[in-house]
Design a protein around this motif. Sequence first.
Motif, PDB file in Angstrom:
ATOM      1  N   SER A   4       0.841  -1.195   0.000  1.00  0.00           N
ATOM      2  CA  SER A   4       0.000   0.000   0.000  1.00  0.00           C
ATOM      3  C   SER A   4       0.881   1.251   0.000  1.00  0.00           C
ATOM      4  O   SER A   4       1.232   1.784   1.050  1.00  0.00           O
TER       5      SER A   4
ATOM      6  N   ALA B  40       0.067   4.060  -1.740  1.00  0.00           N
ATOM      7  CA  ALA B  40      -0.727   5.265  -2.011  1.00  0.00           C
ATOM      8  C   ALA B  40      -0.729   6.224  -0.825  1.00  0.00           C
ATOM      9  O   ALA B  40      -0.732   5.802   0.329  1.00  0.00           O
TER      10      ALA B  40
ATOM     11  N   VAL C  45      -3.055   8.145   0.799  1.00  0.00           N
ATOM     12  CA  VAL C  45      -4.519   8.201   0.863  1.00  0.00           C
ATOM     13  C   VAL C  45      -4.951   9.409   1.698  1.00  0.00           C
ATOM     14  O   VAL C  45      -4.417   9.636   2.780  1.00  0.00           O
ATOM     15  N   ALA C  46      -5.938  10.155   1.202  1.00  0.00           N
ATOM     16  CA  ALA C  46      -6.443  11.301   1.961  1.00  0.00           C
ATOM     17  C   ALA C  46      -7.164  10.802   3.210  1.00  0.00           C
ATOM     18  O   ALA C  46      -8.027   9.930   3.123  1.00  0.00           O
ATOM     19  N   ASP C  47      -6.794  11.318   4.372  1.00  0.00           N
ATOM     20  CA  ASP C  47      -7.395  10.856   5.627  1.00  0.00           C
ATOM     21  C   ASP C  47      -8.812  11.396   5.812  1.00  0.00           C
ATOM     22  O   ASP C  47      -9.591  10.821   6.561  1.00  0.00           O
TER      23      ASP C  47
ATOM     24  N   ASP D  60     -12.298   5.871   5.551  1.00  0.00           N
ATOM     25  CA  ASP D  60     -11.924   4.559   6.081  1.00  0.00           C
ATOM     26  C   ASP D  60     -10.436   4.332   5.859  1.00  0.00           C
ATOM     27  O   ASP D  60      -9.872   4.825   4.882  1.00  0.00           O
ATOM     28  N   ASP D  61      -9.818   3.566   6.739  1.00  0.00           N
ATOM     29  CA  ASP D  61      -8.411   3.185   6.552  1.00  0.00           C
ATOM     30  C   ASP D  61      -8.397   1.878   5.752  1.00  0.00           C
ATOM     31  O   ASP D  61      -8.712   0.804   6.278  1.00  0.00           O
ATOM     32  N   ILE D  62      -8.049   1.989   4.477  1.00  0.00           N
ATOM     33  CA  ILE D  62      -8.142   0.838   3.565  1.00  0.00           C
ATOM     34  C   ILE D  62      -7.183  -0.275   3.993  1.00  0.00           C
ATOM     35  O   ILE D  62      -7.558  -1.447   4.085  1.00  0.00           O
ATOM     36  N   LEU D  63      -5.943   0.102   4.263  1.00  0.00           N
ATOM     37  CA  LEU D  63      -4.926  -0.896   4.619  1.00  0.00           C
ATOM     38  C   LEU D  63      -5.309  -1.605   5.913  1.00  0.00           C
ATOM     39  O   LEU D  63      -5.198  -2.837   6.018  1.00  0.00           O
TER      40      LEU D  63
ATOM     41  N   PHE E 291       3.249   1.780   3.849  1.00  0.00           N
ATOM     42  CA  PHE E 291       4.267   2.781   3.509  1.00  0.00           C
ATOM     43  C   PHE E 291       3.914   4.044   4.275  1.00  0.00           C
ATOM     44  O   PHE E 291       2.809   4.562   4.106  1.00  0.00           O
ATOM     45  N   ALA E 292       4.797   4.553   5.100  1.00  0.00           N
ATOM     46  CA  ALA E 292       4.476   5.765   5.853  1.00  0.00           C
ATOM     47  C   ALA E 292       5.494   6.855   5.565  1.00  0.00           C
ATOM     48  O   ALA E 292       6.700   6.610   5.624  1.00  0.00           O
ATOM     49  N   ALA E 293       5.000   8.034   5.233  1.00  0.00           N
ATOM     50  CA  ALA E 293       5.885   9.196   5.131  1.00  0.00           C
ATOM     51  C   ALA E 293       5.758   9.951   6.439  1.00  0.00           C
ATOM     52  O   ALA E 293       4.662  10.345   6.830  1.00  0.00           O
ATOM     53  N   GLU E 294       6.867  10.098   7.153  1.00  0.00           N
ATOM     54  CA  GLU E 294       6.861  10.805   8.434  1.00  0.00           C
ATOM     55  C   GLU E 294       7.832  11.977   8.345  1.00  0.00           C
ATOM     56  O   GLU E 294       8.787  11.940   7.567  1.00  0.00           O
TER      57      GLU E 294
ATOM     58  N   ARG F 238      -0.452  -0.782  15.071  1.00  0.00           N
ATOM     59  CA  ARG F 238      -1.862  -0.351  15.026  1.00  0.00           C
ATOM     60  C   ARG F 238      -2.588  -1.022  13.867  1.00  0.00           C
ATOM     61  O   ARG F 238      -3.733  -1.436  13.984  1.00  0.00           O
ATOM     62  N   LYS F 239      -1.877  -1.156  12.723  1.00  0.00           N
ATOM     63  CA  LYS F 239      -2.540  -1.729  11.542  1.00  0.00           C
ATOM     64  C   LYS F 239      -2.338  -3.235  11.421  1.00  0.00           C
ATOM     65  O   LYS F 239      -2.877  -3.858  10.521  1.00  0.00           O
TER      66      LYS F 239
HETATM   67  N1  CTP Z   1      -3.658   4.146   4.361  1.00  0.00           N
HETATM   68  C1  CTP Z   1      -4.844   3.588   3.885  1.00  0.00           C
HETATM   69  N2  CTP Z   1      -6.041   4.241   4.043  1.00  0.00           N
HETATM   70  C2  CTP Z   1      -6.094   5.425   4.683  1.00  0.00           C
HETATM   71  C3  CTP Z   1      -4.892   6.018   5.169  1.00  0.00           C
HETATM   72  C4  CTP Z   1      -3.694   5.342   4.993  1.00  0.00           C
HETATM   73  O1  CTP Z   1      -4.800   2.500   3.310  1.00  0.00           O
HETATM   74  N3  CTP Z   1      -7.275   6.034   4.825  1.00  0.00           N
HETATM   75  C5  CTP Z   1      -2.390   3.412   4.195  1.00  0.00           C
HETATM   76  C6  CTP Z   1      -1.369   4.081   3.315  1.00  0.00           C
HETATM   77  O2  CTP Z   1      -1.469   3.664   1.967  1.00  0.00           O
HETATM   78  C7  CTP Z   1      -0.045   3.595   3.926  1.00  0.00           C
HETATM   79  C8  CTP Z   1      -0.368   3.388   5.393  1.00  0.00           C
HETATM   80  O3  CTP Z   1      -1.789   3.314   5.472  1.00  0.00           O
HETATM   81  O4  CTP Z   1       0.378   2.355   3.439  1.00  0.00           O
HETATM   82  C9  CTP Z   1       0.155   4.473   6.277  1.00  0.00           C
HETATM   83  O5  CTP Z   1      -0.395   5.717   5.886  1.00  0.00           O
HETATM   84  P1  CTP Z   1      -0.134   6.987   6.792  1.00  0.00           P
HETATM   85  O6  CTP Z   1      -0.835   8.175   6.206  1.00  0.00           O
HETATM   86  O7  CTP Z   1       1.336   7.083   7.060  1.00  0.00           O
HETATM   87  O8  CTP Z   1      -0.807   6.543   8.176  1.00  0.00           O
HETATM   88  P2  CTP Z   1      -2.117   6.997   8.905  1.00  0.00           P
HETATM   89  O9  CTP Z   1      -2.603   5.791   9.614  1.00  0.00           O
HETATM   90  O10 CTP Z   1      -3.089   7.649   7.973  1.00  0.00           O
HETATM   91  O11 CTP Z   1      -1.598   8.024  10.002  1.00  0.00           O
HETATM   92  P3  CTP Z   1      -1.200   9.608   9.894  1.00  0.00           P
HETATM   93  O12 CTP Z   1      -1.554  10.119   8.534  1.00  0.00           O
HETATM   94  O13 CTP Z   1      -1.975  10.236  11.002  1.00  0.00           O
HETATM   95  O14 CTP Z   1       0.295   9.632  10.162  1.00  0.00           O
END
Ligand code: CTP
Length: 222
Positions: free
Chosen positions: A97, A99, A101-103, A129-132, A147-150, A164-165
């Motif tokens: 994953s 992408a 993704v817009a939170d 929704d959190d797809i992953l 994949f997380a960009a921090e 968490r996931k």
């Molecule tokens: N992701 C997803 N669906 C969402 C948000 C995130 O599937 N609604 C997936 C991204 O594709 C990525 C992973 O979760 O592989 C981590 O995304 P990230 O934005 O770093 O984590 P979040 O859980 O959204 O936390 P935050 O943005 O608060 O750091």
Amino acid sequence: LSAYFQPKLLAGLRVLVSAGPTLEMIDPVRALTNLSSGKMGYAVARAAYEAGATVTLVSGPTCREAPLGVTRLSVTSTEEMGQALMNTAGLADIFISVAAVADYRPAICATQKIKKSEQTLTLDLIPNDDILLQIANRADAPFCVGFAAETENLPENGEAKRHRKNLPLLVVNRAQDALGSDDNELLLLDDEGKHLLPHADKLTLARQLIAHIARLYLHKTK
Ligand code: CTP
Ligand code: CA
């Protein structure tokens, strides 16, 4: 180059990759999105194909061409990306994953163009929704890689996110290094600990990441 992937590490496996941003419409001409060029996700899809996998790429809006041999499904919103991924994840052995993704999305999409005024404009946003998280916690979950960009505390933030996931592997990169750049540096977090893939171009890193994923996946299913 072909020697790099001898023997083919992912031969016979189906890999699902998500890439690019998602886009949430505010009104007919405006949208909310994340910055993502799609370069890393497309490189991962290409590397998985080179490694012998059958690859499906679910991509948000980017200007990139689909990598040779990869089936691409183009989507726009998080909801569309979620549907495309949920529908195909059951067939996948591995889901990566990438992408951005817009939170959140606007609570309502205005049907008419919002006219400017002197007043401040407040948008009501509701969480996506959190797809992953959903896919990784299904009974038929594929091997899931996040994949997380921090911007800071990469190992700590990444490890918290991985737990968490409920992911066997999470890749963290520094947002300042990754965004739009041709190069990157990846920190891989898994049950064995931390593993750094030092600064290189994104295709090189994608190939190294695929080799790491193949090792973990084959070890898990042995
Ligand atoms: N992701 C997803 N669906 C969402 C948000 C995130 O599937 N609604 C997936 C991204 O594709 C990525 C992973 O979760 O592989 C981590 O995304 P990230 O934005 O770093 O984590 P979040 O859980 O959204 O936390 P935050 O943005 O608060 O750091
Ligand atoms: Ca997020």
